[in-house]
Write a protein that holds these residues in place. Structure first.
Motif, mmCIF file in Angstrom:
data_model
loop_
_atom_site.group_PDB
_atom_site.id
_atom_site.type_symbol
_atom_site.label_atom_id
_atom_site.label_comp_id
_atom_site.label_asym_id
_atom_site.label_seq_id
_atom_site.Cartn_x
_atom_site.Cartn_y
_atom_site.Cartn_z
ATOM 1 N N ALA A 2 51.703 29.239 70.725
ATOM 2 C CA ALA A 2 50.875 28.228 70.466
ATOM 3 C C ALA A 2 49.907 27.768 71.692
ATOM 4 O O ALA A 2 48.977 27.378 71.775
ATOM 5 C CB ALA A 2 51.743 26.892 70.185
ATOM 6 N N CYS A 3 50.694 28.157 72.829
ATOM 7 C CA CYS A 3 50.163 27.899 74.275
ATOM 8 C C CYS A 3 48.794 28.832 74.511
ATOM 9 O O CYS A 3 47.535 28.436 74.885
ATOM 10 C CB CYS A 3 51.049 28.222 75.461
ATOM 11 S SG CYS A 3 52.096 26.973 75.713
ATOM 12 N N CYS A 4 48.729 30.005 73.828
ATOM 13 C CA CYS A 4 47.644 31.273 74.196
ATOM 14 C C CYS A 4 46.451 30.647 73.324
ATOM 15 O O CYS A 4 45.482 30.927 73.737
ATOM 16 C CB CYS A 4 48.228 32.335 73.472
ATOM 17 S SG CYS A 4 49.505 33.276 74.564
ATOM 18 N N ALA A 5 46.711 29.640 72.402
ATOM 19 C CA ALA A 5 45.512 29.205 71.762
ATOM 20 C C ALA A 5 44.472 28.278 72.775
ATOM 21 O O ALA A 5 43.542 28.298 72.378
ATOM 22 C CB ALA A 5 45.848 28.132 70.724
ATOM 23 N N ILE A 6 45.256 27.736 73.820
ATOM 24 C CA ILE A 6 44.418 26.856 74.590
ATOM 25 C C ILE A 6 44.320 27.699 76.187
ATOM 26 O O ILE A 6 43.285 27.207 76.850
ATOM 27 C CB ILE A 6 44.920 25.629 74.846
ATOM 28 C CG1 ILE A 6 46.197 25.498 75.380
ATOM 29 C CG2 ILE A 6 44.584 24.677 73.532
ATOM 30 C CD1 ILE A 6 46.612 23.913 76.096
ATOM 31 N N TYR A 7 44.990 28.552 76.419
ATOM 32 C CA TYR A 7 45.131 29.014 77.822
ATOM 33 C C TYR A 7 44.077 30.119 77.940
ATOM 34 O O TYR A 7 43.448 30.571 76.836
ATOM 35 C CB TYR A 7 46.645 29.834 78.095
ATOM 36 C CG TYR A 7 47.834 28.894 78.343
ATOM 37 C CD1 TYR A 7 47.483 27.426 78.202
ATOM 38 C CD2 TYR A 7 48.830 29.144 78.692
ATOM 39 C CE1 TYR A 7 48.475 26.555 78.366
ATOM 40 C CE2 TYR A 7 49.930 28.509 78.901
ATOM 41 C CZ TYR A 7 49.733 27.067 78.902
ATOM 42 O OH TYR A 7 50.954 26.420 79.010
ATOM 43 N N GLY A 8 43.729 30.412 79.280
ATOM 44 C CA GLY A 8 42.858 31.491 79.534
ATOM 45 C C GLY A 8 43.530 32.525 80.493
ATOM 46 O O GLY A 8 44.453 32.332 80.839
ATOM 47 N N GLN A 9 42.343 33.105 81.034
ATOM 48 C CA GLN A 9 42.932 34.148 82.144
ATOM 49 C C GLN A 9 43.630 33.478 83.191
ATOM 50 O O GLN A 9 44.627 34.015 83.904
ATOM 51 C CB GLN A 9 41.836 35.043 82.488
ATOM 52 C CG GLN A 9 42.077 36.218 83.035
ATOM 53 C CD GLN A 9 40.799 37.196 82.902
ATOM 54 O OE1 GLN A 9 40.372 38.052 82.002
ATOM 55 N NE2 GLN A 9 40.048 37.113 84.103
ATOM 56 N N LYS A 10 43.025 32.575 83.636
ATOM 57 C CA LYS A 10 43.396 31.882 84.938
ATOM 58 C C LYS A 10 44.917 31.348 84.858
ATOM 59 O O LYS A 10 45.635 31.359 85.692
ATOM 60 C CB LYS A 10 42.728 30.652 85.131
ATOM 61 C CG LYS A 10 43.045 29.794 86.485
ATOM 62 C CD LYS A 10 42.289 28.365 86.308
ATOM 63 C CE LYS A 10 42.511 27.578 87.372
ATOM 64 N NZ LYS A 10 41.976 26.109 87.203
ATOM 65 N N GLU A 11 45.138 30.623 83.797
ATOM 66 C CA GLU A 11 46.480 30.213 83.550
ATOM 67 C C GLU A 11 47.560 31.280 83.300
ATOM 68 O O GLU A 11 48.709 31.292 83.808
ATOM 69 C CB GLU A 11 46.630 29.427 82.208
ATOM 70 C CG GLU A 11 46.239 28.040 82.379
ATOM 71 C CD GLU A 11 44.535 28.090 82.226
ATOM 72 O OE1 GLU A 11 43.932 27.126 82.961
ATOM 73 O OE2 GLU A 11 44.120 29.094 81.722
ATOM 74 N N LEU A 12 47.435 32.562 82.837
ATOM 75 C CA LEU A 12 48.139 33.578 82.525
ATOM 76 C C LEU A 12 48.344 34.575 83.381
ATOM 77 O O LEU A 12 49.436 35.457 83.530
ATOM 78 C CB LEU A 12 47.685 34.421 81.205
ATOM 79 C CG LEU A 12 47.531 33.432 79.892
ATOM 80 C CD1 LEU A 12 47.057 34.406 78.804
ATOM 81 C CD2 LEU A 12 49.262 33.032 79.434
ATOM 82 N N GLN A 13 47.157 34.702 84.311
ATOM 83 C CA GLN A 13 47.274 35.783 85.404
ATOM 84 C C GLN A 13 48.740 35.983 86.127
ATOM 85 O O GLN A 13 49.066 37.211 86.073
ATOM 86 C CB GLN A 13 46.054 35.660 86.331
ATOM 87 C CG GLN A 13 46.036 36.728 87.043
ATOM 88 C CD GLN A 13 44.617 36.693 88.356
ATOM 89 O OE1 GLN A 13 44.069 35.966 87.842
ATOM 90 N NE2 GLN A 13 44.191 37.889 89.029
ATOM 91 N N GLU A 14 49.183 34.828 86.674
ATOM 92 C CA GLU A 14 50.245 35.203 87.486
ATOM 93 C C GLU A 14 51.481 35.708 86.778
ATOM 94 O O GLU A 14 52.461 36.276 87.333
ATOM 95 C CB GLU A 14 50.569 33.657 88.175
ATOM 96 C CG GLU A 14 51.807 33.999 89.279
ATOM 97 C CD GLU A 14 51.938 32.500 89.734
ATOM 98 O OE1 GLU A 14 53.157 32.432 90.384
ATOM 99 O OE2 GLU A 14 51.127 31.590 89.626
ATOM 100 N N PHE A 15 51.857 35.303 85.326
ATOM 101 C CA PHE A 15 52.973 35.363 84.574
ATOM 102 C C PHE A 15 52.786 36.668 83.836
ATOM 103 O O PHE A 15 53.814 36.967 83.101
ATOM 104 C CB PHE A 15 53.101 34.213 83.966
ATOM 105 C CG PHE A 15 53.317 32.935 84.956
ATOM 106 C CD1 PHE A 15 54.422 32.711 85.834
ATOM 107 C CD2 PHE A 15 52.148 32.036 84.895
ATOM 108 C CE1 PHE A 15 54.436 31.690 86.443
ATOM 109 C CE2 PHE A 15 52.309 31.053 85.540
ATOM 110 C CZ PHE A 15 53.559 30.818 86.575
ATOM 111 N N LEU A 16 51.840 37.403 83.769
ATOM 112 C CA LEU A 16 51.469 38.421 82.739
ATOM 113 C C LEU A 16 52.611 39.731 82.812
ATOM 114 O O LEU A 16 53.254 39.863 81.709
ATOM 115 C CB LEU A 16 49.959 38.931 82.460
ATOM 116 C CG LEU A 16 49.007 38.252 82.093
ATOM 117 C CD1 LEU A 16 47.721 38.971 82.252
ATOM 118 C CD2 LEU A 16 49.322 38.197 80.488
ATOM 119 N N PRO A 17 52.784 40.124 83.986
ATOM 120 C CA PRO A 17 53.788 40.969 84.240
ATOM 121 C C PRO A 17 55.272 40.730 83.621
ATOM 122 O O PRO A 17 56.105 41.366 83.068
ATOM 123 C CB PRO A 17 53.873 41.262 85.745
ATOM 124 C CG PRO A 17 52.527 41.007 86.376
ATOM 125 C CD PRO A 17 52.276 39.883 85.133
#
Length: 989
Positions: free
Chosen positions: A229-244
């Motif tokens: 559900a969060c991925c629908a509004i998040y962008g690169q900035k919000e995810l970058q640190e937590f992707l790994p």
């Protein structure tokens, strides 16, 4: 009271005032509201016993439209300052939330003027809330705070903490909860809060990663669904640190989990992450996070595709496909690395099982390409590997393994659907393979799959299939015919393939003449051919008819080509019956006529009213007046008179089945010429004909016409005529069975159609024939109850009782060829429930008063009614009906037993509390019936024994050892299907 020194007395005074305000707040004037608000604000500083009543008054005032500017802010500030909300009772806390909600909906701009102070005040109000009723309201307030852009200021983390402390939701509603709040309601409401803003990302993502490591499956699922559900509004900035970390958790769950649910949610979350990164707009100095994220996935999954033991092949392939399915960019990036590897692995692995696995993975990526439309030449890895992909798929089609062939056929279908992918030479090979597989006699799976593939590809390449496949199938059919081969399966496969490929109008015009030509050959050589040959052609024509229904022109072509041809051949055969008994006899067999009925029905039911009227003007005169001029090859040796008397016309009368198929499939607004005369002829034939097949089809035809007949005097006269004709026949004489059949059908058709204004209420004096009744059931006609009473009386008849009981199945079941919505019948909703309500008490009463020799008839009728009733309706009546159902299990009639068991099985799952009261009887009956001489009864009894395990364990434990011992015997049953059910049931016990 308001000035009393005793706080309880003051509280009662304020309570009365608040109750009055809740009734009349809409009538207050602005000055009155101002005065009352100031009073209530002051009372918030009063004794704690007074506070609940003060809050009720403020709730009333919060709904006033004449509230002065600034008062809403003043009230909330006072509440935030003076009231410790979480020390109040649940109802009083709910009142505070209601005040806030009311002000947010009517005084939004004023509250926003408070800035972050409003957010902080609400956080204090909500902090520590535990009641689910209040939480639903509080979560909604937080959503509105975020969605309507209230200032969160420095309190973002505090707002997150005050809501996220409930994640994941751990709530089980108490039994018989009057509020009806479910765990899922709280989960969705909280998820909507957590996934409503990117400001929560830095706090939420670590929490989700932590909960993914939980041992609780529910926590994992909730975390994954929230991440999606969060991925629908998040962008690169919000995810970058937590992707790994996110990728690591998702990979671990897919590789290690035993839960399909968790795996599915992991793949959905990975798809959403990939889609989110694909949406991000890149600037020249920004890292392409999608590329690096996909690189990590490829690095961790790619090598598993090459492992000899292929243990992690499927999990890896699913992860890669989930990531690739997010965007065209992701698809190109993944397939560029994976497709060449899969093709290489297919060549390396010689075993069919391993090749099947690899081809299924390849198929997954091919199906993704369909999602993105035509293959682009400049970017597509798939196009550059065209030769290798086709080679692999074609090799699978020639492999001895049927399972590999089936995957190859699916892959071939997908390749054919990719625009511009297959070359003309590839298409020729495709046709070769499909014909070879479709005509394979030794394996039906491959044959059916190949026909289905041909049907899917034919509309895309109509010229190829009409120019190559149809002529070759015709040639194969011709060759087999000339050799007079006994290979029935090859002939049937040819006919089925011709039908399967008829999915485009231009192809239909090629295949229909071939099928009809084959039918004519069978007619000419009917001495040497079995009726099954004709049935096979009719089954193929029926399939073509269904496929034509989507195209009006194609449907009309089929109708005007096939229907006159079938009528002409049947009429020819009927006329020759008296002079050349063997010539064309196959066309007059009951099974053949029964196979023609759905063909004519399917060819008629979708006609426009104009075209249907054109056709009916020829067909009805054919049967009433012998008008054969519209038929092809219409030089017949004698006249066609199916409604005339005479033994020599018996064959002609059988063709009323084809008339039924036609007129009962017409749209309701199509006028039927000479309808009253036709109804009278059908009525006479249904009551007087000695041939059961002819009498039944005439009765069904009569019922179908009655069902669509406009209400009024004409209809009543026809029904009265039927009553007068049937009543003496039903009382005595050689035609009692025919009369019963007509009664049932007309009762059914009127019962489902319903009572129309102006319909006569009287006149039918308790007797109508068996098909008439079905017509009445479907229409709720006033005669219905009289006819049903006659049927109930006949249950006690020693001669007709059994047939009448069987007739209740006809009343309740879906009629496949006359009285159903597909052929425009007038079927009212809930006619079964109405029939149940009106007649089951009479059935029960009749059962108790019946003699021992006819009691089984009442049980059989009852079981048919209950078996077709919606289960929620049946559950409500179960306490009164269950004793009768249990008695029905003791009946010696296996039809009654089977019907009753079918009725009881779902009730064990849907009404365990009621069924538990009779568990001793149920166990005894079910175990006894596992030794029935009828296989279907044994299977049904074992399924019921299996369903018993859904009852509470404490109820079942006393019977456990006994059931396990008893179920050992059917483990050795001579029938495999019985043994299979016994294994399942005994295992559960």
């Amino acid at each position: 009271c308001l000035e009393n020194t005793d706080p309880r007395t003051r509280g009662r005074g304020i309570q009365l005032l608040s109750q009055v305000l809740l009734q009349c707040y809409s009538q207050l004037q602005e000055k009155e509201v101002l005065h009352l608000v100031l009073f209530y604000e002051n009372r918030l500083q009063d004794h704690h016993l007074v506070i609940p009543s003060v809050l009720q008054g403020l709730r009333a005032l919060s709904m006033c439209e004449v509230l002065s500017p600034g008062l809403a802010v003043s009230v909330l500030k006072t509440v935030f300052q003076e009231v410790h909300v979480q020390s109040l009772l649940q109802l009083d806390r709910h009142t505070v939330y209601s005040i806030i909600t009311n002000f947010m909906s009517t005084r939004e701009e004023e509250l926003k003027g408070l800035g972050a102070d409003f957010t902080f005040g609400f956080i204090q109000v909500m902090d520590g809330e535990k009641d689910p009723r209040n939480l639903l309201v509080a979560f909604q307030i937080v959503r509105d705070l975020i969605a309507k852009n209230y200032t969160l200021g420095p309190f973002v983390e505090e707002l997150f903490e005050v809501t996220s402390c409930y994640f994941p939701i751990d709530f089980t509603p108490p039994p018989n909860d009057p509020h009806g709040i479910q765990r899922e309601d709280l989960i969705l409401s909280l998820r909507a809060v957590l996934a409503s803003t990117t400001q929560f990302a830095e706090f939420l993502l670590p929490l989700l990663i932590e909960k993914l490591d939980s041992d609780l499956q529910s926590a994992k699922l909730d975390s994954l669904q929230t991440l999606t559900a969060c991925c629908a509004i998040y962008g690169q900035k919000e995810l970058q640190e937590f992707l790994p970390s996110l990728w690591s958790s998702l990979r671990r769950e897919v590789f290690q989990t035993a839960s399909e649910k968790v795996e599915g949610e992991c793949l959905a979350a990975l798809h959403s992450l990939s889609a989110c990164l694909s949406r991000s707009v890149l600037s020249s100095d920004t890292e392409d996070l999608l590329d690096s994220f996909l690189s990590s996935i490829l690095q961790d999954c790619r090598h598993h595709l090459c492992e000899p033991d292929m243990k992690l092949v499927w999990p890896s392939a699913k992860l890669l496909q989930a990531a690739a399915s997010a965007s065209l960019r992701a698809y190109h990036r993944v397939t560029h690395n994976v497709l060449p590897l899969l093709l290489e692995q297919y060549t390396k692995h010689p075993q069919s099982s391993q090749r099947r696995t690899i081809l299924e993975m390849l198929l997954g990526f091919l199906e993704l390409q369909q999602k993105w439309g035509p293959v682009e030449e400049d970017e597509s890895t798939l196009l550059s590997l065209q030769g290798s992909v086709c080679s692999v798929v074609f090799s699978a089609l020639t492999d001895p393994s049927v399972q590999l062939q089936l995957v190859g056929i699916r892959a071939l279908t997908v390749l054919g659907c990719l625009q511009g992918f297959l070359s003309p030479s590839d298409l020729e090979l495709v046709v070769d393979h499909l014909i070879r597989l479709a005509l394979r006699e030794e394996d039906s799976q491959s044959s059916e799959a190949a026909m289905e593939a041909a049907g899917s590809l034919a509309p895309i390449y109509p010229k190829v299939f009409s120019g190559c496949m149809v002529p070759r199938l015709e040639e194969e059919l011709q060759s087999e015919w000339e050799e007079k081969s006994s290979r029935d399966s090859l002939r049937q496969h040819c006919l089925q393939a011709l039908a399967a490929v008829s999915t485009h109008p231009s192809i239909v015009r090629e295949t229909v003449p071939v099928l009809l030509q084959h039918l004519r050959k069978v007619q000419k050589e009917s001495e040497a051919r079995s009726p099954q040959d004709v049935v096979s052609v009719c089954q193929s024509l029926y399939r073509v008819a269904l496929q034509c229904q989507q195209d009006e022109d194609c449907c009309w072509y089929f109708h005007q080509t096939v229907v006159p041809c079938l009528l002409a051949m049947s009429v020819q055969a009927a006329m020759q019956e008296s002079t050349h008994p063997l010539l064309g006899k196959a066309l007059l067999e009951e099974e053949v006529l029964a196979a023609m009925v759905p063909v004519i029905s399917a060819a008629t039911t979708r006609l426009s009213p104009e075209l249907a009227a054109q056709s009916v003007s020829h067909v009805v005169p054919l049967f009433l007046d012998g008008e054969v001029s519209f038929l092809p090859q219409n030089s017949f040796p004698c006249s066609f008179q199916p409604f005339e008397d005479g033994e020599c016309l018996e064959a002609q009368r059988r063709l009323v089945a084809l008339l039924m198929a036609f007129v009962c499939s017409l749209p309701r607004n199509v006028a039927i010429p000479q309808q009253e005369r036709l109804l009278r002829e059908l009525l006479a034939l249904s009551c007087s004909c000695n041939c059961p097949f002819t009498a039944t089809t005439a009765a069904k035809c009569f019922a179908g016409l009655v069902n669509k007949h406009p209400a009024g005097q004409q209809l009543d006269e026809i029904l009265q005529l039927a009553v007068n004709r049937v009543e003496p026949d039903l009382a005595q004489g050689p035609c009692r069975t025919q009369a019963l059949t007509l009664l049932l059908w007309v009762r059914a058709t009127l019962g489902a159609r319903g009572a129309e204004p102006g319909t006569a209420q009287g006149g039918a004096d308790s007797a109508l024939p068996a098909q008439v009744t079905k017509a009445l059931v479907l229409r709720y006609h006033p005669l219905s109850s009289r006819l049903t009473d006659k049927l109930l009386d006949l249950l006690g008849d020693t001669e007709l009782g059994t047939a009448t009981a069987d007739g209740f199945f006809l009343l309740m079941a879906e009629s496949p060829d006359v009285l159903h919505k597909g052929c425009h019948a007038d079927v009212r909703i809930m006619f079964r429930q109405r029939f149940f309500t009106d007649n089951v008490p009479k059935l029960v009463q009749g059962f108790h008063g019946a003699g021992p020799d006819v009691k089984a008839n009442y049980l059989k009728a009852l079981s048919h009614v209950l078996n077709h009733l919606p289960k929620p309706v049946l559950v409500t009546e179960l306490p009164t009906l269950l004793p009768l159902l249990l008695e029905a299990l003791s009946c010696s009639d296996h039809v009654v037993q089977l019907s009753t068991l079918s009725c009881l099985q779902p009730l064990l799952l849907e009404a365990p509390q009621i069924m538990s009261l009779h568990v001793n009887t149920l166990v005894t009956k079910f175990l006894s019936l596992t030794s029935s001489p009828t296989m279907a009864v044994r299977i049904a009894a074992l399924r019921c024994a299996h369903a018993l395990t859904s009852l509470p364990t404490t109820v079942l434990l006393p019977y456990k050892a006994r059931v396990i011992r008893a179920l050992a015997k059917p483990l050795d049953d001579k029938k495999r299907l019985v043994r299979k059910e016994a294994v399942a049931a005994r295992g559960e016990w």
